[in-house]
Design a protein around this motif. Structure first.
Motif, short mmCIF file in Angstrom:
data_model
loop_
_atom_site.label_atom_id
_atom_site.label_comp_id
_atom_site.label_asym_id
_atom_site.label_seq_id
_atom_site.Cartn_x
_atom_site.Cartn_y
_atom_site.Cartn_z
N UNK A 43 -5.06 143.76 149.40
CA UNK A 43 -4.82 144.62 148.24
C UNK A 43 -3.57 144.11 147.52
N UNK A 44 -3.64 143.83 146.21
CA UNK A 44 -2.48 143.27 145.50
C UNK A 44 -1.23 144.13 145.68
N UNK A 45 -0.07 143.48 145.71
CA UNK A 45 1.17 144.22 145.95
C UNK A 45 1.50 145.15 144.79
N UNK A 46 0.86 144.93 143.63
CA UNK A 46 1.10 145.82 142.49
C UNK A 46 0.44 147.19 142.68
N UNK A 47 -0.50 147.27 143.61
CA UNK A 47 -1.16 148.56 143.86
C UNK A 47 -0.18 149.49 144.58
N UNK A 48 -0.09 150.71 144.07
CA UNK A 48 0.87 151.68 144.61
C UNK A 48 0.19 152.54 145.68
#
Ligand SMILES: NC(=O)c1ccc[n+]([C@@H]2O[C@H](COP(=O)([O-])OP(=O)(O)OC[C@H]3O[C@@H](n4cnc5c(N)ncnc54)[C@H](OP(=O)(O)O)[C@@H]3O)[C@@H](O)[C@H]2O)c1
Length: 210
Positions: free
Chosen positions: A45-50
């Motif tokens: 899961x991309x690190x930009x996902x909160x």
């Protein structure tokens, strides 16, 4: 779950697919269940996902004892450690019924405020916007290391306060009393359970003991 999803306009998916499903992922399961989540759930899961943790540790009523938390780790720090990923703490200190029924447009007198704690500026900003979009005044609750201020039983816990009162309540919390506040809160919940059970039969959204 599929029937409930249809009722509320959602789509039921697996835990693995849920973790990949959007820009903001909300972990809304009992604290003890976090330890059972798949190990590499957020690996791709991309690190930009909160990731938001809305959980509350209830050792006596539900979760059993978690040593790390009992020895001083904060609830959401433990969750972050379990999932191997930073989390933002939010929505843990409002009851489901208030979240469902009490959101109002920005500027409305008496609007309830919700605190948001976490270490990433961007992630916290996204959650503060979400709080506002859902009808509540967003209040910066500090870093994740400050998140004890909104844990169970604290003055800022589930009181449906306006922004100024919420800030005061966050400020007046006493870190040395985390376990005491939690125990008091669990006692209050246990005490209210019979009444909540009766209310729940009248309101399907309010389930006992939460
Ligand atoms: N309810 C509130 O008013 C409220 C307010 C603020 C914070 N919280 C906190 O939010 C968290 C969730 O509370 P809740 O009231 O939503 O609890 P809940 O009604 O008991 O729902 C728990 C959900 O978690 C799922 N679940 C349980 N174990 C799981 C696992 N190992 N993997 C994946 N999913 C699992 C359950 O699925 P199944 O039904 O299939 O078992 C259920 O959908 C708790 O930490 C609670 O303290 C609740």
């Amino acid at each position: 779950m599929t029937a409930l999803a249809a009722e509320i306009g959602a789509t039921a998916v697996s835990v693995v697919d849920a973790a990949k499903a959007g820009e903001i992922i909300i972990i809304a399961i009992p604290t003890k269940a976090v330890a059972d989540l798949p190990r590499a759930l957020f690996a791709n899961v991309p690190s930009s996902v909160v990731v938001i943790d809305i959980g509350n540790y209830h050792p006596e009523l539900r979760d059993g004892r978690i040593d790390a938390i009992d020895h001083g780790m904060l609830d959401s720090q433990w969750v972050a450690q379990q999932i191997g990923r930073p989390v933002i703490k939010a929505f843990n200190n409002i009851l489901a019924k208030s979240l469902l029924e009490k959101g109002v447009p920005r500027g409305t007198k008496g609007r309830i405020a919700l605190s948001v704690a976490g270490d990433s500026f961007d992630a916290k900003a996204a959650v503060l916007r979400l709080v506002d979009d859902l009808g509540f005044d967003p209040v910066d609750g500090g870093d994740l290391d400050d998140s004890w201020r909104q844990q169970p039983g604290m003055p800022a816990y589930c009181k449906d306060l306006e922004a100024a009162a919420l800030r005061r309540a966050l400020a007046e919390a006493d870190r040395s009393r985390i376990a005491e506040y939690r125990a008091e809160q669990e006692a209050r919940i246990a005490d209210r359970r019979p009444r909540l059970a009766a209310d729940a039969s009248a309101c399907p959204h309010l389930r006992a003991g939460r």
